[in-house]
Design a protein around this motif. Structure first.
Motif, short mmCIF file in Angstrom:
data_model
loop_
_atom_site.label_atom_id
_atom_site.label_comp_id
_atom_site.label_asym_id
_atom_site.label_seq_id
_atom_site.Cartn_x
_atom_site.Cartn_y
_atom_site.Cartn_z
N TYR A 27 0.83 -1.20 0.00
CA TYR A 27 0.00 0.00 0.00
C TYR A 27 0.87 1.26 0.00
O TYR A 27 0.61 2.21 -0.73
N ALA A 28 1.91 1.26 0.84
CA ALA A 28 2.79 2.42 0.92
C ALA A 28 3.69 2.52 -0.31
O ALA A 28 3.92 3.61 -0.83
N ARG A 29 4.17 1.38 -0.79
CA ARG A 29 5.14 1.36 -1.88
C ARG A 29 4.50 1.59 -3.25
O ARG A 29 5.06 2.28 -4.10
N ASP A 30 3.30 1.02 -3.47
CA ASP A 30 2.75 0.95 -4.82
C ASP A 30 1.45 1.72 -5.04
O ASP A 30 0.98 1.79 -6.16
N PRO A 67 -2.03 -13.34 9.24
CA PRO A 67 -2.84 -12.12 9.16
C PRO A 67 -3.22 -11.80 7.71
O PRO A 67 -2.38 -11.83 6.81
N VAL A 68 -4.52 -11.50 7.50
CA VAL A 68 -5.00 -11.15 6.16
C VAL A 68 -5.65 -9.77 6.15
O VAL A 68 -6.19 -9.34 5.14
N VAL A 92 -6.53 -4.62 4.00
CA VAL A 92 -6.73 -6.05 3.76
C VAL A 92 -5.71 -6.52 2.73
O VAL A 92 -5.42 -5.80 1.77
N ALA A 93 -5.16 -7.69 2.94
CA ALA A 93 -4.17 -8.24 2.00
C ALA A 93 -4.74 -8.25 0.58
O ALA A 93 -5.92 -8.58 0.38
N ALA A 94 -3.90 -7.88 -0.38
CA ALA A 94 -4.37 -7.72 -1.76
C ALA A 94 -5.03 -8.98 -2.30
O ALA A 94 -6.01 -8.91 -3.05
#
Length: 199
Positions: A27-30, A67-68, A92-94
């Motif tokens: 989320y932060a990187r892309d 964790p998801v 939430v995990a992609a």
């Protein structure tokens, strides 16, 4: 996609720092979903968990020990008169999108905040007129489904990936506004009952 096995929603622990940092990193990187530039490491994420749990819920959705997703509340503003309002954040995990995990996390968060005396939920969300590879408005639509309504918009206030993005505030009322208002009670992790959702 993850197999549709049981989902456990529990209070985050400091040892979750590494896994949650890895979940948050894309989320932060892309993306421009968060306006954070630098990807926080496990140590920083552990500190965020501890800092949040000193006053507010920080919850993790876990499937088969992994964790998801996670959700937490933070101060809306640091003035005493704002004590009954919080800012909510959820990730939430992609590869777990579309499974209802976000909804379950938000429901659990609301269940933890209501006994504290929290009345207002506020979400700060990046917004774009024209979707691009880094941002669409799925978060706005998700919050609308969760009962939030649009209450404000700031124009081109966030710069990331050589692009200016808007930011919107969305709000949901969690309870009434009694007078006099009872003081907000800090979140007690020991009293939170983990939620198990069967797949």
């Amino acid at each position: 996609m993850f197999p549709m096995s049981s989902l456990l929603i529990r209070v985050a622990r400091p040892e979750d720092g590494e896994a949650l940092a890895a979940l948050y990193a894309p989320y932060a990187r892309d993306t421009a979903i968060t306006f954070e530039y630098e990807v926080p490491d496990a140590e920083e994420f552990t500190a965020r968990i501890r800092r949040t749990l000193a006053r507010y819920p920080f919850l993790v959705a876990e499937r088969e020990g992994k964790p998801v997703g996670f959700v937490y509340a933070s101060p809306f503003k640091n003035r005493a008169a704002y004590d009954w309002a919080v800012e909510t954040s959820i990730y939430v995990a992609a590869d777990a999108h579309g499974e209802g995990i976000g909804r379950r996390l938000y429901e659990a968060l609301e269940g933890a905040l209501k006994p504290m005396g929290i009345t207002n939920l506020n979400a700060c969300i990046a917004y774009t007129e024209t979707p691009d590879p880094h941002l669409n408005n799925a978060s706005v639509y998700f919050h609308e489904k969760m009962g939030y309504r649009m209450v404000g918009r700031f124009t081109q206030c966030g710069y990331k990936f050589e692009h200016w993005y808007d930011m919107v505030w969305m709000e949901k009322m969690l309870g009434g506004h009694p007078v006099p208002a009872e003081p907000v009670r800090p979140f007690d992790p020991e009293r939170f009952q983990p939620v198990v959702i069967e797949g």
